[in-house]
Design a protein around this motif. Structure first.
Motif, PDB file in Angstrom:
ATOM      1  N   LEU A 156       7.503  -8.891   3.513  1.00 17.46           N
ATOM      2  CA  LEU A 156       6.073  -8.879   3.829  1.00 17.46           C
ATOM      3  C   LEU A 156       5.775  -7.908   4.968  1.00 17.46           C
ATOM      4  O   LEU A 156       4.766  -7.183   4.941  1.00 17.46           O
ATOM      5  CB  LEU A 156       5.603 -10.286   4.212  1.00 17.46           C
ATOM      6  CG  LEU A 156       5.382 -11.276   3.077  1.00 17.46           C
ATOM      7  CD1 LEU A 156       5.156 -12.677   3.635  1.00 17.46           C
ATOM      8  CD2 LEU A 156       4.194 -10.857   2.207  1.00 17.46           C
ATOM      9  N   GLU A 157       6.636  -7.891   5.945  1.00 19.05           N
ATOM     10  CA  GLU A 157       6.415  -7.036   7.112  1.00 19.05           C
ATOM     11  C   GLU A 157       6.550  -5.550   6.776  1.00 19.05           C
ATOM     12  O   GLU A 157       5.893  -4.709   7.389  1.00 19.05           O
ATOM     13  CB  GLU A 157       7.390  -7.422   8.226  1.00 19.05           C
ATOM     14  CG  GLU A 157       7.085  -8.791   8.827  1.00 19.05           C
ATOM     15  CD  GLU A 157       8.159  -9.266   9.783  1.00 19.05           C
ATOM     16  OE1 GLU A 157       9.175  -8.534   9.942  1.00 19.05           O
ATOM     17  OE2 GLU A 157       8.023 -10.365  10.353  1.00 19.05           O
ATOM     18  N   MET A 158       7.373  -5.227   5.789  1.00 16.91           N
ATOM     19  CA  MET A 158       7.575  -3.823   5.449  1.00 16.91           C
ATOM     20  C   MET A 158       6.649  -3.346   4.327  1.00 16.91           C
ATOM     21  O   MET A 158       6.562  -2.148   4.078  1.00 16.91           O
ATOM     22  CB  MET A 158       9.031  -3.573   5.036  1.00 16.91           C
ATOM     23  CG  MET A 158       9.437  -4.207   3.719  1.00 16.91           C
ATOM     24  SD  MET A 158      11.136  -3.760   3.219  1.00 16.91           S
ATOM     25  CE  MET A 158      10.922  -2.027   2.804  1.00 16.91           C
ATOM     26  N   ALA A 159       5.940  -4.280   3.673  1.00 18.09           N
ATOM     27  CA  ALA A 159       5.147  -3.922   2.504  1.00 18.09           C
ATOM     28  C   ALA A 159       3.900  -3.123   2.895  1.00 18.09           C
ATOM     29  O   ALA A 159       3.105  -3.578   3.731  1.00 18.09           O
ATOM     30  CB  ALA A 159       4.745  -5.174   1.744  1.00 18.09           C
ATOM     31  N   PRO A 160       3.668  -1.941   2.295  1.00 17.33           N
ATOM     32  CA  PRO A 160       2.431  -1.200   2.535  1.00 17.33           C
ATOM     33  C   PRO A 160       1.264  -1.847   1.797  1.00 17.33           C
ATOM     34  O   PRO A 160       1.425  -2.838   1.069  1.00 17.33           O
ATOM     35  CB  PRO A 160       2.745   0.187   1.971  1.00 17.33           C
ATOM     36  CG  PRO A 160       3.778  -0.065   0.921  1.00 17.33           C
ATOM     37  CD  PRO A 160       4.590  -1.231   1.408  1.00 17.33           C
ATOM     38  N   ALA A 161       0.091  -1.282   1.956  1.00 20.17           N
ATOM     39  CA  ALA A 161      -1.124  -1.890   1.411  1.00 20.17           C
ATOM     40  C   ALA A 161      -1.124  -1.949  -0.109  1.00 20.17           C
ATOM     41  O   ALA A 161      -1.804  -2.806  -0.700  1.00 20.17           O
ATOM     42  CB  ALA A 161      -2.347  -1.114   1.898  1.00 20.17           C
TER      43      ALA A 161
END
Length: 358
Positions: free
Chosen positions: A232-237
């Motif tokens: 979740l923390e690394m996921a882009p928009a």
């Protein structure tokens, strides 16, 4: 296991543990006999903590029947039987031959890891003896067939498991969490799809990283697991992670995808068949079980390593290529139908039954 049970609906199921909340609801209508260890709730929820007791419990689970099908990934192949025994092997014991897969993220001082290390010499001898009690071994994939040959010296024919027709049959329901991401009401579709446990070896992070360089494409990840927060923390928009979907929402996610992306090393590549039942192709890692279920140019395309750049290039190639035929994709999935699986299994058990009566 459920497909085995539905192939022989009158058969009794023998298992070390049965926790209704952790498996398919259909089992509640079946006759199930469990080991004495099943009375301990902690063991039912995580059988790994009962490891020192499982070999002994398995060796006492006698089954009286003309033919027994042992659906095994390490324990059921040891159940004593009065008749012929077919072992349908999903993998030789991971806790012996692939211990890191079995223990997951357990640290070096984790009690399960310490117990396994101490028990491995005894369990290896026990496991090899148990394998020799089978009248026939069957492998659920080419990878597992090779593993059985290497570990036991047994040439096991391959019987591919089926996918459930319920994956494609039934109503579809959009996913509310996609509102504002996949159009105003979340029903736009056209996403790329990952369906996977969120574990490090599944390489979901590499797929997410690939989409970081493709802001014009959207990625929907369906799954849960210990990697969730990091992903979740690394996921882009343009990447959305969801879990806990209903069957109808899963059908919608598959049916409205552009393609499934499968980047992990699997013993059997099931998700390409689930996507294929909807006519949706797969972009898959050229390894493991995907070599059994994905045909390049028919129901999907391959990439050679689970790295972000390789995955990105594969998606770009896929988007430039001519569209794969949805009818051919569905036809490939139908080769792994439940009807085919049941028919082959009944032929095998009938042959064993006849040989036993001679």
């Amino acid at each position: 296991m459920l497909s085995l049970a539905t192939a022989f609906p009158e058969a009794e199921i023998h298992t070390l543990f049965y926790e209704p909340e952790q498996t398919y609801p259909e089992f509640r209508e079946m006759r199930i006999r469990t080991s004495g260890l099943n009375r301990i709730g902690a063991f039912r929820r995580d059988p790994r903590i009962a490891l020192p007791l499982l070999a002994s419990a398995s060796s006492r689970m006698r089954v009286d029947a003309d033919v027994v099908i042992a659906s095994s990934s390490g324990w059921a192949h040891a159940f004593p039987t009065s008749g012929r025994k077919v072992v349908y092997c999903h993998s030789p014991a991971r806790w012996l031959y692939l211990p890191d897969d079995y223990l997951g993220e357990a640290c070096p001082l984790d009690p399960k890891r310490i117990a396994l290390k101490a028990l491995t010499p005894y369990l290896t001898r026990w496991d090899q003896r148990a394998a020799r009690t089978a009248d026939q071994y069957l492998a659920n994939s080419s990878v597992v067939r090779e593993r059985i040959q290497r570990v036991y010296g047994i040439d096991a024919p391959t019987l591919f498991p089926p996918f459930s027709p319920a994956v494609a049959e039934g109503e579809q329901e959009p996913i509310p969490a996609l509102a504002g991401w996949a159009g105003e009401d979340g029903t736009e579709g056209g996403h790329y799809l990952v369906v996977s446990r969120l574990q490090p070896y599944k390489h979901v992070d590499a797929v997410i990283e690939a989409f970081g360089d493709m802001p014009g494409r959207r990625l929907l990840v369906i799954g849960r697991g210990p990697e969730k927060q990091r992903l979740l923390e690394m996921a882009p928009a343009n990447v959305r992670l969801v879990e806990g979907l209903s069957d109808a929402q899963m059908r919608w996610a598959y049916a409205h995808a552009t393609a499934l992306i499968a980047a992990s090393h699997e013993d059997f590549g099931l998700t390409p068949l689930e996507a294929g039942a909807h006519g949706i192709p797969t972009i898959a890692l050229r390894a493991g079980g995907y070599l059994d279920t994905v045909q390049d140019g028919i129901n999907g395309e391959f990439f050679d390593s689970p790295e972000a750049s390789t995955i990105r290039h594969a998606i770009e190639r896929f988007s430039r290529a001519s569209q794969l035929d949805a009818h051919a994709i569905r036809a490939r999935a139908e080769q792994f139908s439940e009807e085919r699986f049941h028919a082959e299994l009944r032929t095998i058990t009938d042959d064993l039954r006849r040989s036993a009566s001679r």
